[in-house]
Design an enzyme around this catalytic site. Structure first.
Site: not given
Ligand code: ADP
Length: 290
Positions: A92, A194
């Site tokens: 989502e 984490d």
């Molecule tokens: P990675 O798995 O590479 O560490 P992240 O899960 O940290 O990536 O996601 C990268 C960035 O995207 C996050 O810092 C956040 O700002 C944004 N983000 C992560 N999940 C979502 C989401 N479900 N909806 C909108 N933005 C998201």
């Protein structure tokens, strides 16, 4: 690959989905991430090499476990899969940027940590960053943390060329680990795993959101310690958490132990000054024995 993702989303949601717009999203450290928009729906997609499918399966499982706790909002997983070259995870998309109240996250996290089970660990292994995180269940937290957290990272560190004093101090720490748990035996709480500042945000309605987890059942102090590692979540967060479920006074010492796991992981992933930071943390912990 994008056509495959469109099909997979359409099948999983039972609603035809065509990508109208695709935008790269920065901020992650492991995957390439995108927002994809259709006419009515919007999703967040993580892409990595094909062999990373297991990592995405475990991440989706973790998001489901956190959602089931009904405590803090997490993005719902939609589908994941693999092409010849790439693995993908679709979840989502949540628009961030609302005005948050840090105390709400403190209260909600305590509710999440109240979800306990008899054994430490989890039913599947996952990753911390891109490093494997072993979750083989155990009824003994000290041996779980010794073997699957510190021990695992120390072995990796040796493999990555961090031998010498780092290893010697690490071994001393592991053999005396029991002394940090003499008067303390935590329940096995559902953890995000984490929880640094980059893995939480606030949705447009002001609800806290946590994402990118490395879920397992462990000492809740490990989650709280990580919130302090790269900046802190603000005094209102800690006050609310303590009010909901006070921490043991030994937390002040153990937080360095729990964060040592993450700093060793950073040394293994990124190198740089993290190995010497890990060694200073070991010195600090070993000085507790004197
Ligand atoms: P990675 O798995 O590479 O560490 P992240 O899960 O940290 O990536 O996601 C990268 C960035 O995207 C996050 O810092 C956040 O700002 C944004 N983000 C992560 N999940 C979502 C989401 N479900 N909806 C909108 N933005 C998201």
């Amino acid at each position: 690959m994008w056509h495959r993702i469109e099909q997979d989303i359409s099948e999983s949601t039972q609603k035809k989905f065509i990508i109208e717009h695709r935008v790269g999203v920065g901020g992650g450290s492991i995957n390439t991430t995108y927002r994809i928009e259709g006419l009515k729906q919007c999703y967040f997609v993580k892409i990595n090499a094909a062999e990373c499918l297991d990592m995405f399966v475990a991440e989706a499982n973790g998001l489901i476990a956190l959602a089931d706790a009904k405590a803090v909002r997490v993005p719902k997983p939609v589908c994941r899969g693999v092409t010849n070259t790439h693995a993908y995870l679709v979840i989502e998309f949540i628009a961030f940027g609302g005005a948050g109240s840090p105390h709400v996250l403190g209260e909600q996290l305590a509710v999440m940590h109240r979800h306990t089970q008899p054994e430490f660990g989890w039913y599947c292994d996952n990753t911390i960053g891109s490093t494997p995180q072993i979750n083989t269940p155990s009824d003994n937290w000290t041996s779980f943390f010794r073997e699957h957290r510190l021990g695992f990272q120390l072995k990796l560190a040796a493999h990555n060329g961090y031998g010498g004093t780092l290893q010697r101090k690490g071994e001393r720490l592991m053999s005396d680990l029991g002394s940090f748990f003499e008067d303390y035996s935590p329940p096995a709480s559902l953890l995000h795993g984490d929880l640094w500042g980059g893995n939480h945000a606030v949705d447009m309605d002001g609800h806290p959101v946590i994402y990118d987890p490395a879920v397992y059942y462990g000492d809740r102090e490990a989650d709280i310690a990580m919130t302090e590692l790269f900046g802190g979540f603000g005094s209102a967060f800690y006050a609310a958490y303590h009010e909901a479920w006070p921490l043991d006074k030994g937390y002040a010492v153990r937080k360095t132990l729990y964060n040592l796991y993450h700093i060793l992981n950073h040394a293994n992933l990124f190198g740089g000054g993290y190995a010497s930071q890990a060694e200073s943390m070991m010195d600090q912990l070993l000085s507790e024995f004197r």
